[in-house]
Write an enzyme that holds these catalytic residues in place. Structure first.
Site, mmCIF file in Angstrom:
data_model
loop_
_atom_site.group_PDB
_atom_site.id
_atom_site.type_symbol
_atom_site.label_atom_id
_atom_site.label_comp_id
_atom_site.label_asym_id
_atom_site.label_seq_id
_atom_site.Cartn_x
_atom_site.Cartn_y
_atom_site.Cartn_z
ATOM 1 N N GLY A 1 15.801 13.340 -5.316
ATOM 2 C CA GLY A 1 14.727 12.351 -5.414
ATOM 3 C C GLY A 1 13.410 12.919 -4.921
ATOM 4 O O GLY A 1 13.262 13.234 -3.737
ATOM 5 N N GLY B 1 15.806 5.958 -3.494
ATOM 6 C CA GLY B 1 15.329 4.579 -3.453
ATOM 7 C C GLY B 1 16.125 3.740 -2.468
ATOM 8 O O GLY B 1 17.080 4.219 -1.844
ATOM 9 N N ARG B 2 15.699 2.495 -2.295
ATOM 10 C CA ARG B 2 16.357 1.575 -1.359
ATOM 11 C C ARG B 2 16.655 0.265 -2.084
ATOM 12 O O ARG B 2 16.025 -0.063 -3.081
ATOM 13 C CB ARG B 2 15.434 1.330 -0.144
ATOM 14 C CG ARG B 2 15.190 2.602 0.657
ATOM 15 C CD ARG B 2 14.234 2.389 1.805
ATOM 16 N NE ARG B 2 14.685 1.423 2.788
ATOM 17 C CZ ARG B 2 15.498 1.699 3.815
ATOM 18 N NH1 ARG B 2 15.946 2.933 3.987
ATOM 19 N NH2 ARG B 2 15.841 0.753 4.666
ATOM 20 N N HIS C 1 -22.450 12.112 9.372
ATOM 21 C CA HIS C 1 -22.322 13.520 8.991
ATOM 22 C C HIS C 1 -22.055 14.352 10.237
ATOM 23 O O HIS C 1 -22.711 14.136 11.256
ATOM 24 C CB HIS C 1 -23.614 14.009 8.329
ATOM 25 C CG HIS C 1 -23.583 15.479 8.011
ATOM 26 N ND1 HIS C 1 -22.859 15.978 6.956
ATOM 27 C CD2 HIS C 1 -24.137 16.543 8.648
ATOM 28 C CE1 HIS C 1 -22.993 17.302 6.932
ATOM 29 N NE2 HIS C 1 -23.756 17.674 7.950
#
Ligand code: FAD
Ligand code: NAD
Length: 482
Positions: free
Chosen positions: A188, A282-283, A455
């Site tokens: 995955g 996945g879950r 900045h």
């Protein structure tokens, strides 16, 4: 005798514990039931997120990033070190300490807000009744005017690679390795695969990621996904797309155990042997057996409790939030749902803006996005302007030696309203949040362009991307000038 509450919350993850605290703040008598036990066998609040999810994974991402910096980048700054090493048990112990601090923090918040935290397994037995069985088998019945289901989710298993939490692990096991695996397989290439694959790759594992889909990060802006794939490959992740895992075999004993994985890809059948394998495909919602059939709560075919946009279920006294319901499985989405439910019970008009759920992948560089991407807008026939600003042109990014990636801002061609923002770069999650807020206020790219940014800061890249959307960024060449 039953105890009576205004609100009983089942589950103390980020959806449940936040709902419980907000309910108590609003004056509801509130209980939160949690079945999770820590390594010492004590009830802990915080759910997946605090115990085995967001927090421990980020602790390991931060540790491994520091190790990588010390090993490869300190010398560029003129910093000399001795041989840099990694003590994995110490790294895991630090992670556990962070987890303990935060889960303990939830207990403290419960006490401070007068939420009754109850250890045990809850079952909804009626529209207003919850049965709790504690870890010694003792039963208690809670009567509640309102029940909130926040039972969360658990990892999905796939038959070819059954998890034994030793050689083949899920995300929970991958947070507990006691040594760096030499060869690590990950099934995955989703959020967990990339985050935990990165942790162990930084510490020295040879990582191979087997992903069934042909496309990399298909839900992500294509330009971002392409850049990410290039950078992760450079970092040593061997990502194999279109790889279908068909079987696995564990061999050897003790520390010498290996797992050989069979998979097919465009070139045919293949095998590869690993010392550890992480399954991260996945879950699924953790709702099986949670509610008695007699209650009549509607659940979809995948186990998600059916809810409307306000998280109301088919039973008027029962609500459901977080990973147990539709939508992205993200901690912040669940928390906002929990707040919405209890504030509406208190008569407020709170809503969740599902169009603006930010997504983040905490690799390095981070990937973060909100709103629509170019592919979605093109498919919907919406005309838009795009402004892209590379971190390579940011003074602050160069000063930090961390200049991979870019900010991409998309605005409506006619109205200039911001429609989406997609960032790959250091601190992308924090940079993105500025645009999430701007989008909540329906800001235009010009609004961001007219705002003064400090900045030198990385957020100047957000400013410049907004200017670029209207063709007049200062620090890059522009496609068009207006
Ligand atoms: P959970 O956190 O799963 O909590 C549910 C709780 O309910 C659990 O404690 C469970 O024990 C309890 N429970 C269930 N049934 C019962 C019952 N019958 N009785 C009593 N208690 C019960 N999301 C992010 O937004 N950012 C991230 O960086 C991030 N990283 C992640 C990293 C990993 C490795 C993983 C696995 C997940 C990550 N997630 C992340 C996802 C995030 O953890 C979930 O979206 C979030 O935890 C869902 O919250 P929840 O409250 O709905 O459920
Ligand atoms: P995911 O859905 O992000 O990725 C799973 C990947 O596995 C997908 O790319 C899918 O195509 C692939 N896959 C599925 N079956 C496969 C198979 N048989 N063989 C090979 N590949 C296969 O799921 P995840 O990474 O397990 O994460 C679960 C959830 O946890 C996600 O929904 C995510 O939202 C949440 N999470 C979030 C964060 C974060 O916010 N940073 C971090 C970790 C987890």
């Amino acid at each position: 005798m039953a105890s009576n509450y205004d609100v009983v919350v089942i589950g103390s993850g980020p959806a449940g514990y936040v709902a419980a605290i907000r309910a108590a703040q609003l004056g509801f008598s509130t209980a939160c039931v949690e079945k999770w036990l820590n390594k010492e066998g004590k009830t802990v609040f915080g759910g997946t997120c605090l115990n085995v999810g967001c927090i421990p994974s980020k602790a390991l991402l931060d540790s491994s990033h520091k190790y990588l910096e010390a090993q490869h980048h300190f010398d560029l700054h003129g910093i000399t070190t001795g041989k840099v090493g990694i003590d994995v048990p110490a790294m895991i112990a630090r992670k556990d300490k962070v987890v303990a601090q935060l889960t303990g923090g939830v207990s403290g918040l419960f006490a401070g807000n007068k939420v009754t935290g109850i250890g045990g397994t809850a079952t909804v037995t009626g529209p207003n009744s919850v049965k709790v069985v504690d870890h010694d088998g003792k039963e208690e019945v809670l009567e509640a005017k309102h029940i909130i289901i926040a039972a969360g989710s658990v990892p999905i298993d796939i038959p070819p690679t059954p998890v034994d939490q030793d050689t083949i692990v899920d995300s929970t096991g991958a947070l507990e390795f006691t040594a760096v695996p030499k060869r690590l397989g990950v099934i995955g290439a989703g959020v967990i695969g990339l985050e935990l694959g990165s942790v162990w790759a930084r510490l020295g594992s040879e990582v191979t990621v087997l992903e069934a889909m042909e496309g990399f990060l298909p839900a992500t802006d294509r330009q971002v996904a392409k850049e990410a794939q290039k950078l992760f490959t450079k970092q040593g992740l061997d990502i194999k797309l279109g790889a279908r895992v068909t079987g696995s075999k564990i061999e050897g004993k003790g520390a010498k155990k290996t797992v050989t994985v069979n998979f097919t890809d465009a070139e045919g059948e293949k095998t590869q042997t690993f010392d550890k394998l992480i399954v991260a495909v996945g879950r699924r919602p953790f709702t099986q057996g949670l509610v008695a059939d007699s209650v009549g709560l509607e659940v979809d075919e995948r186990g998600f409790v059916k809810v409307n946009d306000q998280c109301a279920t088919s039973v008027p006294s029962i609500f459901a939030v977080g990973d147990a319901v539709r939508g992205p499985m993200l901690a912040h989405k669940g928390s906002e749902e929990g707040v919405m439910v209890v504030e509406r019970l208190a008569g407020k008009q709170t809503q969740v803006n599902y169009a603006l759920v930010p997504s983040v992948i905490y690799t390095h560089p981070e990937i973060a996005w909100v709103g629509k991407n170019e592919e979605e807008l093109s498919a919907a026939g919406v005309e838009y302007n795009v402004g892209v600003f590379p971190f390579a042109a940011s003074g602050r990014a160069l000063a930090a030696n961390d200049a991979d990636g870019f900010v991409k801002l998309i605005a409506d061609k006619t109205t200039d309203r911001i429609l989406g923002c997609h960032i790959i770069g250091a601190s992308a999650a924090d940079l993105l949040q500025q645009i999430v807020i701007a989008m909540e206020f329906s800001a235009s790219a010009e609004d961001i362009g007219l705002t003064m940014f400090s900045h030198p800061a990385l957020s100047e890249a957000v400013h410049e991307a907004a200017l670029a959307a209207n063709g007049h960024a200062i620090h890059i060449g522009n496609r068009k000038r207006r």
